[in-house]
Design an enzyme around this catalytic site. Structure first.
Site, PDB file in Angstrom:
ATOM      1  N   LYS A  23      51.230 -44.634  36.887  1.00 20.13           N
ATOM      2  CA  LYS A  23      49.519 -45.549  37.409  1.00 20.13           C
ATOM      3  C   LYS A  23      49.696 -46.711  36.008  1.00 20.13           C
ATOM      4  CE  LYS A  23      48.986 -45.298  40.740  1.00 20.13           C
ATOM      5  NZ  LYS A  23      49.851 -45.662  41.989  1.00 20.13           N
ATOM      6  N   TRP A  45      54.895 -53.460  38.190  1.00 26.34           N
ATOM      7  CA  TRP A  45      54.600 -54.628  37.945  1.00 26.34           C
ATOM      8  C   TRP A  45      55.761 -54.739  36.861  1.00 26.34           C
ATOM      9  CZ3 TRP A  45      49.777 -55.988  34.481  1.00 26.34           C
ATOM     10  CH2 TRP A  45      49.334 -57.872  34.265  1.00 26.34           C
ATOM     11  N   TRP A  54      61.620 -48.978  44.140  1.00 26.23           N
ATOM     12  CA  TRP A  54      62.599 -47.829  44.200  1.00 26.23           C
ATOM     13  C   TRP A  54      64.463 -47.575  44.157  1.00 26.23           C
ATOM     14  CZ3 TRP A  54      59.431 -49.078  48.144  1.00 26.23           C
ATOM     15  CH2 TRP A  54      60.540 -48.530  49.141  1.00 26.23           C
ATOM     16  N   HIS A  59      58.528 -41.300  34.824  1.00 29.51           N
ATOM     17  CA  HIS A  59      57.443 -40.823  33.745  1.00 29.51           C
ATOM     18  C   HIS A  59      58.031 -40.265  32.799  1.00 29.51           C
ATOM     19  CE1 HIS A  59      55.790 -43.242  36.457  1.00 29.51           C
ATOM     20  NE2 HIS A  59      55.951 -42.878  38.004  1.00 29.51           N
ATOM     21  N   SER A  72      42.577 -45.578  39.007  1.00 32.21           N
ATOM     22  CA  SER A  72      44.033 -45.870  39.857  1.00 32.21           C
ATOM     23  C   SER A  72      44.582 -44.832  40.262  1.00 32.21           C
ATOM     24  CB  SER A  72      45.331 -46.640  39.305  1.00 32.21           C
ATOM     25  OG  SER A  72      45.720 -47.165  39.635  1.00 32.21           O
ATOM     26  N   TYR A  83      48.978 -52.645  29.287  1.00 26.72           N
ATOM     27  CA  TYR A  83      48.617 -53.089  30.687  1.00 26.72           C
ATOM     28  C   TYR A  83      47.820 -54.599  29.848  1.00 26.72           C
ATOM     29  CZ  TYR A  83      46.947 -53.681  35.651  1.00 26.72           C
ATOM     30  OH  TYR A  83      46.119 -53.687  36.594  1.00 26.72           O
ATOM     31  N   MET A  90      52.635 -60.357  44.230  1.00 27.38           N
ATOM     32  CA  MET A  90      53.701 -59.146  44.557  1.00 27.38           C
ATOM     33  C   MET A  90      52.793 -58.581  45.307  1.00 27.38           C
ATOM     34  SD  MET A  90      54.184 -57.316  40.498  1.00 27.38           S
ATOM     35  CE  MET A  90      54.933 -55.628  41.438  1.00 27.38           C
ATOM     36  N   ARG A 141      46.536 -52.186  44.345  1.00 28.64           N
ATOM     37  CA  ARG A 141      44.799 -51.702  44.105  1.00 28.64           C
ATOM     38  C   ARG A 141      43.445 -53.139  43.974  1.00 28.64           C
ATOM     39  NH1 ARG A 141      39.944 -49.197  42.408  1.00 28.64           N
ATOM     40  NH2 ARG A 141      41.751 -48.936  41.208  1.00 28.64           N
TER      41      ARG A 141
HETATM   42  P1  A3P Z   1      44.880 -50.532  40.303  1.00 27.33           P
HETATM   43  O1  A3P Z   1      45.402 -48.842  41.033  1.00 27.33           O
HETATM   44  O2  A3P Z   1      43.963 -50.349  38.938  1.00 27.33           O
HETATM   45  O3  A3P Z   1      45.058 -51.867  40.959  1.00 27.33           O
HETATM   46  P2  A3P Z   1      52.486 -47.831  39.039  1.00 27.33           P
HETATM   47  O4  A3P Z   1      52.940 -48.660  38.988  1.00 27.33           O
HETATM   48  O5  A3P Z   1      52.399 -47.210  37.373  1.00 27.33           O
HETATM   49  O6  A3P Z   1      51.888 -46.824  39.415  1.00 27.33           O
HETATM   50  O7  A3P Z   1      51.205 -48.698  38.465  1.00 27.33           O
HETATM   51  C1  A3P Z   1      49.394 -49.003  40.233  1.00 27.33           C
HETATM   52  C2  A3P Z   1      48.538 -50.301  39.041  1.00 27.33           C
HETATM   53  O8  A3P Z   1      48.960 -50.920  38.584  1.00 27.33           O
HETATM   54  C3  A3P Z   1      47.742 -50.021  39.650  1.00 27.33           C
HETATM   55  O9  A3P Z   1      46.725 -50.704  39.369  1.00 27.33           O
HETATM   56  C4  A3P Z   1      48.445 -51.651  40.755  1.00 27.33           C
HETATM   57  O10 A3P Z   1      47.566 -52.253  41.503  1.00 27.33           O
HETATM   58  C5  A3P Z   1      48.487 -52.237  39.265  1.00 27.33           C
HETATM   59  N1  A3P Z   1      50.078 -53.796  39.442  1.00 27.33           N
HETATM   60  C6  A3P Z   1      50.976 -53.729  40.082  1.00 27.33           C
HETATM   61  N2  A3P Z   1      51.326 -54.725  39.903  1.00 27.33           N
HETATM   62  C7  A3P Z   1      50.430 -55.275  39.266  1.00 27.33           C
HETATM   63  C8  A3P Z   1      50.564 -56.923  38.857  1.00 27.33           C
HETATM   64  N3  A3P Z   1      51.350 -56.814  39.254  1.00 27.33           N
HETATM   65  N4  A3P Z   1      49.422 -57.232  38.201  1.00 27.33           N
HETATM   66  C9  A3P Z   1      48.057 -56.137  38.121  1.00 27.33           C
HETATM   67  N5  A3P Z   1      48.049 -55.540  38.393  1.00 27.33           N
HETATM   68  C10 A3P Z   1      49.351 -54.903  38.582  1.00 27.33           C
END
Ligand code: A3P
Length: 287
Positions: free
Chosen positions: A45, A50, A73, A101, A131, A186, A225, A250
């Site tokens: 998370k 991203w 994936w 991870h 998250s 992030y 995205m 989210r």
């Molecule tokens: P939130 O739940 O706070 O929205 P991971 O990929 O490590 O599981 O992390 C997921 C988190 O990264 C989620 O956060 C998701 O929305 C956020 N995320 C994924 N793509 C993103 C992007 N392009 N810009 C900003 N946040 C992003």
């Protein structure tokens, strides 16, 4: 199913038992890295998905073919996941791109010999908690988070998927041979995505024109995205992830913990953070 049964413990680190079985973990342990591999490392998370979008676009010089046709994936597989065994990763041409991870101290022996390039992405743990809380509630392979106050204690005690955020971050920050590791957060990516893409490209020795960097950053904006079926997990079966409960992509913002934690919870979190991070010299953006 009891909570303990939800986890398999690999070298002291709890991982979802649905996604990690002994043959997959053996495959991980014996994996042969190449020095030109690129590994995205995150505590869950923190921005994995991203970065799984950014890095392939950098490596393809901005060509969106792989991010438009391959789910993230498969594009940048998690090495410790069961599925890795069936992806013929040994046959992939260099430079290969992977995600993990895993904590630094449980990386396979070959990692320490080959010293592949690592992009370590960190995120404010209060936002990681927030998250995670939503994610645990929507993914069937995660333990139901239960009441927020209970989940908070589990998170801070490391009794969650991939264990302690504190141990993860401290382990990777204390890694040896730091010249093959890039640390980024992030929050920096949110603050200036173009600059972050340019820095990652530079670390990966990819020289890209300003227009290409701009195009990559645009493609990787949260709103864009979110529309990409290969990155938004909409192809994952609903019994695996119920996105009517919470979307995988989210909110994508900094500081959502302020909407989630009570004042008392945030203060408790800060006190634990202060104690556990007292010896860490790294200057985090969120401190
Ligand atoms: P939130 O739940 O706070 O929205 P991971 O990929 O490590 O599981 O992390 C997921 C988190 O990264 C989620 O956060 C998701 O929305 C956020 N995320 C994924 N793509 C993103 C992007 N392009 N810009 C900003 N946040 C992003």
């Amino acid at each position: 199913m009891t909570e303990a049964e939800f986890y398999t413990v690999y070298k002291g680190v709890p991982m979802s038992a649905r996604l990690h079985h002994p043959p997959g973990l053996k495959y991980f342990e014996e994996f042969s890295f190449r020095s030109d591999d690129i590994i995205i490392v995150t505590y869950p998370k923190s921005g994995t998905t991203w970065t799984q979008e950014i890095v392939p676009l950098i490596m393809s010089g901005g060509d969106p073919a792989s991010v438009e046709t391959l789910p993230n994936w498969r594009r940048v597989p998690w090495l410790e996941m069961d599925e890795s065994q069936s992806l013929n990763l040994e046959e992939r041409p260099s430079p290969r791109m992977f995600a993990t991870h895993c904590h630094y101290n449980i990386m396979p022996p070959s990692f320490f010999k080959a010293k592949p390039k690592v992009i370590y992405v960190m995120r404010n743990p209060k936002d990681v908690f927030t998250s995670s809380f939503h994610y645990y509630g929507m993914a069937s392979f995660m333990v139901n988070p239960g009441p927020q106050s209970e989940f908070l204690h589990k998170f801070l005690d490391g009794k969650v998927n991939f264990g302690s955020w504190f141990d993860h971050v401290k382990g990777w920050l204390n890694a040896e041979d730091k010249e093959h590791i890039m640390y980024i957060s992030y929050e920096e990516m949110i603050m200036d995505l173009k600059d972050s893409v340019a820095r990652i490209a530079q670390f990966l020795d990819k020289s890209l024109d300003a227009e290409v960097i701009e195009k990559i950053a645009e493609c990787c904006l949260f709103k864009n995205m979110k529309q990409n079926k290969m990155s938004n997990y909409s192809t994952a079966p609903p019994e695996f992830m119920d996105q009517t409960k919470s979307e995988f992509l989210r909110k994508g913002i900094v500081g959502d913990w302020k909407n989630q934690l009570t004042v008392a919870e945030a203060e408790y979190f800060d006190a634990v953070y202060k104690d556990k991070m007292k010896d860490v010299k790294y200057k985090f953006v969120w401190d």
